[in-house]
Design a protein around this motif. Structure first.
Motif, mmCIF file in Angstrom:
data_model
loop_
_atom_site.group_PDB
_atom_site.id
_atom_site.type_symbol
_atom_site.label_atom_id
_atom_site.label_comp_id
_atom_site.label_asym_id
_atom_site.label_seq_id
_atom_site.Cartn_x
_atom_site.Cartn_y
_atom_site.Cartn_z
ATOM 1 N N VAL A 177 46.708 -24.072 -29.152
ATOM 2 C CA VAL A 177 45.493 -25.080 -29.361
ATOM 3 C C VAL A 177 44.467 -24.341 -29.213
ATOM 4 N N PRO A 178 44.226 -23.085 -28.369
ATOM 5 C CA PRO A 178 42.951 -22.813 -28.087
ATOM 6 C C PRO A 178 42.320 -22.162 -29.433
ATOM 7 N N MET A 220 50.939 -14.166 -31.363
ATOM 8 C CA MET A 220 51.335 -15.136 -30.174
ATOM 9 C C MET A 220 52.915 -15.669 -30.999
ATOM 10 N N ILE A 266 34.897 -17.647 -29.303
ATOM 11 C CA ILE A 266 36.394 -17.943 -28.463
ATOM 12 C C ILE A 266 37.399 -17.502 -29.274
ATOM 13 N N THR A 276 42.979 -11.154 -27.054
ATOM 14 C CA THR A 276 43.966 -11.425 -26.043
ATOM 15 C C THR A 276 45.346 -11.658 -26.400
ATOM 16 N N TYR A 277 45.646 -12.333 -27.273
ATOM 17 C CA TYR A 277 47.117 -12.697 -27.885
ATOM 18 C C TYR A 277 47.732 -11.380 -28.503
ATOM 19 N N PRO A 284 51.283 -25.990 -27.940
ATOM 20 C CA PRO A 284 50.493 -25.835 -26.914
ATOM 21 C C PRO A 284 49.635 -24.535 -26.835
ATOM 22 N N LEU A 285 50.341 -23.622 -27.036
ATOM 23 C CA LEU A 285 49.790 -22.200 -26.884
ATOM 24 C C LEU A 285 48.640 -21.922 -27.791
ATOM 25 N N LEU A 341 55.760 -12.659 -30.564
ATOM 26 C CA LEU A 341 55.881 -12.643 -29.327
ATOM 27 C C LEU A 341 56.703 -13.765 -28.603
ATOM 28 N N PHE A 351 40.455 -14.945 -28.225
ATOM 29 C CA PHE A 351 41.810 -15.303 -28.089
ATOM 30 C C PHE A 351 42.816 -14.518 -28.949
ATOM 31 N N LEU A 393 53.506 -6.626 -24.044
ATOM 32 C CA LEU A 393 54.569 -7.411 -23.723
ATOM 33 C C LEU A 393 55.871 -7.297 -24.439
ATOM 34 N N LEU A 448 48.177 -8.602 -25.525
ATOM 35 C CA LEU A 448 49.342 -9.116 -24.717
ATOM 36 C C LEU A 448 50.631 -8.970 -25.552
#
Lengths: 232, 227
Positions: free
Chosen positions: A182-183, A155, A210, A217-218, A179-180, A158, A214, A225, A221
């Protein structure tokens, strides 16, 4: 770089170049470590001695929050060197595979992040006065830290790429990164809490899943991206 | 012609929402446990639903922007983020007003409240990024990527109530074994959710149209100055 080189050979070339450039600027690695050391000293001094159960919770929170803050310092400057000497724009003109570029940047940042992560872990343990061997639950802790770093690194790379050309990127990066993250942060905190309590098997209750979801996912992505940020 | 149709639609939505609020405040019976204070759910829950739905709207406009690189997509993304931010603030404010009489505090660092606050920060971050980038392809791509990352965060917010120990009540509408709400409250709440979601979409549409008009005027003025 040779036109038509394979994705892996492109990755190796970019990675080697990035490592050399990073090692030539040691201040970039030292600043986050110094930041985490000072933050942990201030936090430990400010809070003082705590009862054992609260101390363990506080140590865990202190460790991950300091780590996130220190890493954000490092991540926010991931593209500074490329930007300063125009390498980023130059590389755009080559027929590079964006995936090799992302993978090289990700691998570099992931590796260099350990230079912040390990001292932060040791400082947090020493300054909190947590009893026991510093390497107890070594493999479990290593797994959680690796998973945390993987998600945050993907993250961070990116985000750093998308704010690179923004006017106020120094301010913007933490506003978006915290904020991104946090998970990942919450899942890592709970996983480490299980380890500290000696309940490694309890991780099957979902926190590790979890964290891994993440991460995946990150990373996916990021890999997909990132090409959008480097296409001329 | 199209202008008056949109104005007419706006007035229709306004009348519908006012009618629903009248029903919510004066017609529907009080809740057996919470009394009159529960009536705020007819604004709080629809606002929360719209703020979540708009995050998926942001995902849609972001994907569209990345796929087509169309200038219109960046206006749509900005409009969605602005209205999403407003609706998230509305959710937080109404939640806070509801929290005071039921929990005894205006604010607590509860999982659902914190994650909703984070959504507001993310919308604000999207708007900040949009403002700090020059118009063009770079902005479409950067804000598009961020829009996708924000949408990934939304399932966390929704699931936060079940994952973490929280003061916030668990989902009452969509749960295993059916809703726990009285049928008349549930049906009115569903209609309110649909109405406020339509209002949010209407506002997004109008705001995107305004942004596009602003941009066209700017381009025309610059062309005239250049000529």
């Amino acid at each position: 770089m040779r036109e038509g080189a394979s994705t892996f050979s492109q990755f190796k070339t970019i990675f080697r170049f990035l490592i050399l450039s990073e090692l030539a600027n040691k201040e970039r690695m030292l600043a986050p470590v110094m930041f985490s050391g000072i933050t942990l000293i201030l936090l430990s001094f400010g809070v003082g001695d705590l009862p054992k159960d609260i101390n363990l919770d506080f140590y865990n929170t202190k460790l991950f929050v300091t780590l996130i803050l220190a890493l954000s310092l490092f991540f926010s400057r991931v593209f500074d060197l490329d930007r300063k000497d125009g390498i980023h724009d130059l590389m755009k003109t080559y027929n590079l595979n964006p995936f090799s570029w992302f993978a090289a940047k990700f691998a570099l940042v992931f590796l260099v992040s350990w230079s912040t992560c390990i001292p932060t872990f040791i400082f947090a343990k020493l300054f909190s006065g947590i009893s026991g061997d510093i390497f107890s639950n070594f493999w479990q802790t290593l797994t959680i830290l690796s998973a945390t770093l993987a998600g945050l690194t993907a993250m961070g790379v990116l985000l750093s790429a998308i704010v690179m050309n923004a006017d106020s990127r120094a301010l913007l990066f933490p506003v978006l990164f915290f904020p991104l993250s946090v998970p990942v942060l919450l899942a890592a905190l709970h996983c480490n809490d299980h380890i500290l309590q000696g309940r490694w098997k309890g991780l099957s209750d979902g926190w590790l899943q979890i964290l891994l979801i993440f991460d995946v996912t990150y990373v996916i992505l990021g890999a997909i991206l990132f090409s959008e940020t480097v296409e001329a | 012609m199209s202008f008056s149709i949109w104005n007419g639609l706006g007035r229709l939505l306004l009348v519908a929402v006012l009618y629903l609020w009248y029903q919510s405040i004066f017609v529907l019976p009080p809740d057996i446990h919470q009394g009159e204070v529960y009536r705020i759910i007819y604004l709080h829950v629809p606002a929360a639903f719209a703020s979540f739905a708009l995050a998926f709207g942001l995902l849609g406009t972001s994907l569209y922007g990345l796929a087509t690189k169309s200038p219109g997509s960046e206006f749509a993304s900005k409009a969605v983020a602005e209205i999403g931010f407003l609706f998230t603030l509305l959710t937080l404010v109404t939640g806070s007003i509801w929290g005071k009489p039921t929990w005894g505090v205006w604010w607590t660092w509860d999982a659902r409240l914190t994650t909703t606050f984070i959504l507001a920060v993310l919308y604000a971050g999207h708007l900040l990024l949009w403002s700090s980038l020059p118009p063009g392809l770079g902005r479409i791509k950067s804000t598009g990527i961020l829009g996708i990352l924000i949408a990934v965060d939304v399932p966390i917010i929704y699931k936060s109530v079940t994952w973490w120990r929280t003061l916030h009540q668990p989902p009452s509408m969509m749960r295993e074994g059916g809703s726990t709400m009285a049928p008349e409250i549930l049906s009115h709440l569903i209609v309110s959710i649909v109405a406020l979601t339509l209002v949010s979409l209407y506002l997004v549409w109008r705001r995107a149209d305004n942004l596009k008009t602003e941009w066209m005027i700017e381009v025309k003025t610059l062309n005239q100055l250049g000529a």
